[in-house]
Design a protein around this motif. Structure first.
Motif, PDB file in Angstrom:
ATOM      1  N   PHE A  17       1.229  -1.543   0.132  1.00  0.00           N
ATOM      2  CA  PHE A  17      -0.170  -0.087   0.215  1.00  0.00           C
ATOM      3  C   PHE A  17       0.805   1.599  -0.146  1.00  0.00           C
ATOM      4  O   PHE A  17       2.022   1.448   0.489  1.00  0.00           O
ATOM      5  N   GLN A  18       0.398   2.174  -1.298  1.00  0.00           N
ATOM      6  CA  GLN A  18       1.250   3.292  -0.908  1.00  0.00           C
ATOM      7  C   GLN A  18       0.611   4.435  -1.341  1.00  0.00           C
ATOM      8  O   GLN A  18      -0.441   4.206  -1.930  1.00  0.00           O
ATOM      9  N   ALA A  19       1.132   5.393  -0.850  1.00  0.00           N
ATOM     10  CA  ALA A  19       0.352   7.293  -0.406  1.00  0.00           C
ATOM     11  C   ALA A  19       1.695   8.022  -1.024  1.00  0.00           C
ATOM     12  O   ALA A  19       2.434   7.862  -0.466  1.00  0.00           O
ATOM     13  N   ASN A  20       1.564   8.403  -1.727  1.00  0.00           N
ATOM     14  CA  ASN A  20       2.019   9.829  -2.087  1.00  0.00           C
ATOM     15  C   ASN A  20       1.419  11.292  -2.070  1.00  0.00           C
ATOM     16  O   ASN A  20       0.705  11.686  -2.457  1.00  0.00           O
ATOM     17  N   ILE A  21       2.372  12.211  -1.388  1.00  0.00           N
ATOM     18  CA  ILE A  21       1.622  13.827  -1.329  1.00  0.00           C
ATOM     19  C   ILE A  21       2.840  14.727  -1.854  1.00  0.00           C
ATOM     20  O   ILE A  21       3.800  14.289  -1.856  1.00  0.00           O
ATOM     21  N   THR A  22       2.220  15.267  -3.200  1.00  0.00           N
ATOM     22  CA  THR A  22       3.033  15.869  -3.887  1.00  0.00           C
ATOM     23  C   THR A  22       2.675  17.880  -3.798  1.00  0.00           C
ATOM     24  O   THR A  22       1.316  18.321  -3.702  1.00  0.00           O
ATOM     25  N   THR A  29       6.117   9.927  -0.725  1.00  0.00           N
ATOM     26  CA  THR A  29       6.651   8.966  -0.883  1.00  0.00           C
ATOM     27  C   THR A  29       5.884   7.622   0.815  1.00  0.00           C
ATOM     28  O   THR A  29       7.348   7.607   1.589  1.00  0.00           O
ATOM     29  N   ALA A  30       4.920   7.552   0.967  1.00  0.00           N
ATOM     30  CA  ALA A  30       4.492   6.284   2.627  1.00  0.00           C
ATOM     31  C   ALA A  30       4.248   5.412   2.069  1.00  0.00           C
ATOM     32  O   ALA A  30       3.602   5.371   0.802  1.00  0.00           O
ATOM     33  N   GLY A  31       4.333   4.206   2.952  1.00  0.00           N
ATOM     34  CA  GLY A  31       3.743   2.657   2.697  1.00  0.00           C
ATOM     35  C   GLY A  31       4.050   1.908   3.422  1.00  0.00           C
ATOM     36  O   GLY A  31       4.535   1.422   4.641  1.00  0.00           O
TER      37      GLY A  31
END
Length: 307
Positions: A17-22, A29-31
């Protein structure tokens, strides 16, 4: 007469599971990552090997070996962030925490049949730190340092600990000639500790032992050039200088060896490759692709060798 009736059953599962914030200040990038595997393997005590022996009734007397069962799970949480300090400088930082669990029943050898249950647990952090410099819109320079490891466990009657590495890298990435030419240059240095070697236990089991340290340095260059539409030219070359710096030769049964005549496996010093590719649609009804590719590497040993 030579035969073998060994068998092996294996299954694996992984999920991420990965989450991206820009945004304009930073990218993150966290997961979470999960991996599990199950392995069951077994056979007979001497592999059903005989030499001009009588087999009454056509039955070869042999001692079955109880199956070995290995279960492994790995759960990791990670995050990496790039902070935009200025229009040209970015600070990069990352952290990963991994929990490894291995357990099962280890059949130690074919010489003295016996099984031992084992349970391995370990949690380790690894990190990355770096700095990026945007020298121009088309040129990026960077430096970074990071750590990594290969997990420990038990196999063949031998318990072994994680192998660790700390590495440093610097390089330049550039686009030139109106983005028709892209080049990447990187140099690196890595230091390994607690090296894992394949070895035999005292009762004949094939497993791993921790037996030393090593270092490696080198570089790599790659280029992609598109002179005209449809034609792509690619080339890359790499150099790796690897050396053992400290080895416990008695732990791996390499008596009489030294750091100067003990050579690693699967580590050619020089590698290179090139590609010429042309793609077109001359009749408007399909795609034609012509590709010529070549690869080169200097001689290397297939297994760790004393020479």
């Amino acid at each position: 007469y030579l035969a073998n009736n060994g068998e092996q059953h294996e299954s694996q599962w992984s999920n991420e599971f990965q989450a991206n914030i820009t945004n304009q200040w930073f990218n993150v990038t966290a997961g979470l990552y999960y991996f599990s595997s199950w392995l069951r393997t077994g056979g007979h005590g001497n592999g059903l090997t005989t030499s001009f022996q009588i087999a009454p009734g056509g039955v070869i007397v042999d001692t079955p070996v109880p199956p070995s069962i290995y279960k492994a799970k790995s759960l990791a949480a990670y995050a990496q962030a790039t902070f935009h300090l200025t229009d040209r400088f970015d600070l990069v930082g990352g952290l990963r925490i991994t929990k490894d669990t291995k357990n099962g029943v280890d059949t130690t050898s074919y010489l003295s049949v016996g099984s031992q249950s084992f349970n391995y647990r370990d949690s380790r952090p690894t990190w990355l730190a770096g700095l990026n410099f945007q020298a121009s819109p088309n040129v990026l320079a960077y430096v970074k340092a990071n750590t990594g490891y290969i997990s420990g466990g038990r196999i063949g009657g031998l318990s072994y600990q994680p192998e660790t590495v700390r590495s440093y890298e610097g390089g330049v990435k550039a686009d030139m000639l109106d983005h028709k030419l892209r080049t990447n240059l990187a140099i690196f240095y890595a230091k390994y500790n607690n090296l894992q070697f394949t070895t035999l236990s005292q009762d004949g089991g094939l497993g791993y032992s921790n037996a030393g340290k090593s270092r490696a340095w080198g570089g790599e260059f790659e280029a992609t050039y598109i002179p005209v539409k449809g034609l792509t030219l690619q080339a890359n070359a790499g150099y790796t200088n690897f050396k053992y710096t400290e080895i416990d030769f008695s732990a791996i049964g390499a008596y009489g060896a030294s750091e100067d005549n003990f050579y690693p496996a699967d580590r050619p010093k020089v590698t290179a490759s090139g590609v010429i590719q042309y793609e077109s649609d001359p009749l408007g009804i399909g795609r034609l692709l012509f590709r010529l590719e070549g690869n080169y590497r200097t001689k290397y040993y297939h297994s760790v060798t004393v020479a």
